[in-house]
Scaffold this motif. Structure first.
Motif: not given
Lengths: 276, 253
Positions: B22-24, B26-27, B30, B70
């Motif tokens: 998710w945080w490394l 997904r966005e 990143m 996303l």
């Protein structure tokens, strides 16, 4: 108070830490429409149940079945529920008179509200703000953007999850003792049943979003069936699906078969344009 | 080829449904950076990813229903844009349309996974905690490789044309059918909860909750919990007092 049978098995802080880690890493691994995060919850609490009942496998089985129930919340703030549940299970193992229904009702009535709070704080406040700052750096080609975002989100995610479980556990442990000594437990069970059932009624409309799509033209006039239904009982289809599934499960039909029937119903109904 | 394989692996890691993914990755911010790194243009990737991310600034996943995906928008949008030397504006347009298609990967993931809790139930019957965890962790990763990794590899290898081809290959009625599945299946979960929570004397509150939500369109669960709590309090207050007195006497014996 009634005679209590002390089993003498107490959870250590390490057990809570490991449960936190399991939930943090596993909550969504098998995320699915049927039961959302249930498998994650069962994976989180499984080893705890084994520790609480070292020589009562039937209690472990009952616990695992109890925690394979539909569960969906915001995984960080919602973890307060996990802490409270662990505390309740521990008290239950120590011989306190806590019913299975109480634990299920408590989980069900808290998961929605905490999801609302958590989604707002995580998704609508913290993340967009951090993202806005980091996008400013990133759009100029600065690697500070991804670096700060990754650290900021990972740190936030784990810290809040850990804090929620710990606070929930403390709350559960102290609150349960106070309530049991006050003889309030029967009242509280009824209270949570009412709250849980009311919220569950809303969940029917919130989570089961299928609707009637059928339209037909009679004598040059278009008849939209959804509008007809909405004038009598809106959301009748989600309610009917819930009641039929519930009665089927109560009659002893296996859940997997109910699931497959609904799957086929949705696939065929959707393909034919009857429902959407 | 190797770059396309790496994009496929990145798509798998991105959608593996845990905080690291998710945080490394997904966005789009990143994902753009990592994809840029794969193609040897980390700065360009980062800038494209950031531009795509602005379009998804308010994206918030709740209950598994999203308007646009996303994951694939950032990752594949950047991969396609870098390879075809698009402007950032063009990249955003491509990314958003990829996201619309990418949603089906999400629906497929959630639908196929819906078989897993029933397998976990079997392990629960045996008290096999390890089995529950294995089913929790392993099979869904194969699903992710199938619905995310492979399409991402193909998209990176064959470019945007294959993405249109993928969509054209699925008939409209098939898509309509699959869309419906995700809207119906939660009924199983709600029904199971109802089985455990239903008390005949309190079932009216379930009906009340449904009626309020259905007729008023109110589906804020926090508000519902407040109302439910108030009703619970009132209900208990109206109970005859002797019940609690009896309970206390039993306690003191």
């Amino acid at each position: 108070m009634a005679e209590k049978v002390e089993t003498g098995v107490a959870l250590t802080p390490k057990d809570i830490e490991m449960a936190t880690l399991r939930w943090w890493l596993m909550s969504h691994l098998s995320y699915n429409y049927q039961r959302m995060q249930a498998g994650g919850f069962a994976s989180m609490i499984g080893p705890i149940m084994q520790k609480l009942y070292p020589d009562k496998p039937e209690e472990v089985i009952a616990g695992l079945k109890r925690h394979m129930m539909f569960f969906n919340t915001e995984p960080r703030w919602g973890a307060v529920i996990h802490g409270i549940t662990i505390a309740l299970e521990e008290q239950k193992a120590k011989g306190e008179d806590i019913s299975e229904e109480t634990i299920i009702d408590l989980k069900s009535s808290l998961m929605g509200p905490l999801a609302g709070i958590g989604d707002t704080i995580s998704g609508a406040l913290y993340k967009p703000v951090l993202l806005g700052i980091c996008l400013g750096w990133a759009s100029t080609g600065s690697f500070l953007g991804p670096l700060v975002f990754a650290i900021g989100m990972l740190g936030y995610d784990y810290t809040i999850t850990r804090l929620s479980i710990r606070k929930g556990y403390q709350l559960g442990t102290t609150a349960v003792t106070t309530i049991l000594e006050g003889g309030l437990f029967k009242k509280l069970t009824t209270f949570f049943s009412i709250m849980g059932l009311f919220v569950l009624g809303i969940m029917v409309c919130k989570f089961i979003t299928v609707d009637v799509a059928l339209q037909t033209v009679v004598a040059g006039k278009k008849i939209v069936f959804k509008e007809l239904f909405d004038q009598i009982v809106p959301k009748a289809l989600p309610l009917a699906l819930t009641i039929v599934s519930w009665r089927a499960i109560m009659k002893g039909y296996r859940v997997i078969n109910v699931l497959l029937c609904l799957f086929a119903f949705a696939l065929i109904g959707g393909a034919l344009g009857i429902i959407k | 080829m190797i770059q396309a394989v790496l994009v496929g692996l990145l798509a798998w890691a991105q959608s593996s449904s845990n905080p690291l993914g998710w945080w490394l990755i997904r966005e789009p911010l990143m994902a753009g950076f990592w994809v840029g790194l794969i193609y040897g243009k980390p700065v360009e990737g980062l800038i494209i990813g950031a531009a795509i991310n602005v379009a998804f600034l308010g994206w918030n996943s709740t209950g598994g229903a999203n308007p646009s995906d996303l994951y694939s928008a950032g990752l594949l949008g950047t991969a396609v844009a870098i390879q075809s030397n698009m402007s950032t504006e063009q990249a955003v347009v491509v990314a958003v349309s990829i996201g619309v298609i990418g949603n089906y990967a999400w629906i497929l993931f959630m639908s196929i996974n819906s078989m897993l809790p029933s397998i976990q139930d079997k392990y629960a019957e045996k008290g096999d905690v390890r089995g529950i965890m294995l089913i929790q962790a392993i099979p869904s990763q194969a699903v992710v490789i199938l619905v995310r990794g492979v399409p991402a590899f193909l998209a990176a290898f064959y470019g945007p044309t294959v993405i249109d081809g993928l969509l054209a290959a699925v008939p409209a009625w098939g898509i309509a059918g699959f869309n419906t599945v995700g809207k119906v299946l939660p009924a199983v979960g709600v029904a199971m909860l109802l089985k455990y929570m239903a008390r005949n004397d309190l079932l009216v509150f379930f009906g009340l909750g449904f009626a309020v939500s259905a007729y008023m369109g109110m589906n804020n669960l926090l508000f519902g919990a407040f109302i439910g709590a108030a009703m619970g309090y009132i209900y208990i207050s109206l109970q005859p007092k002797e019940v609690t007195v009896n309970a206390r006497e039993e306690d003191e014996i």
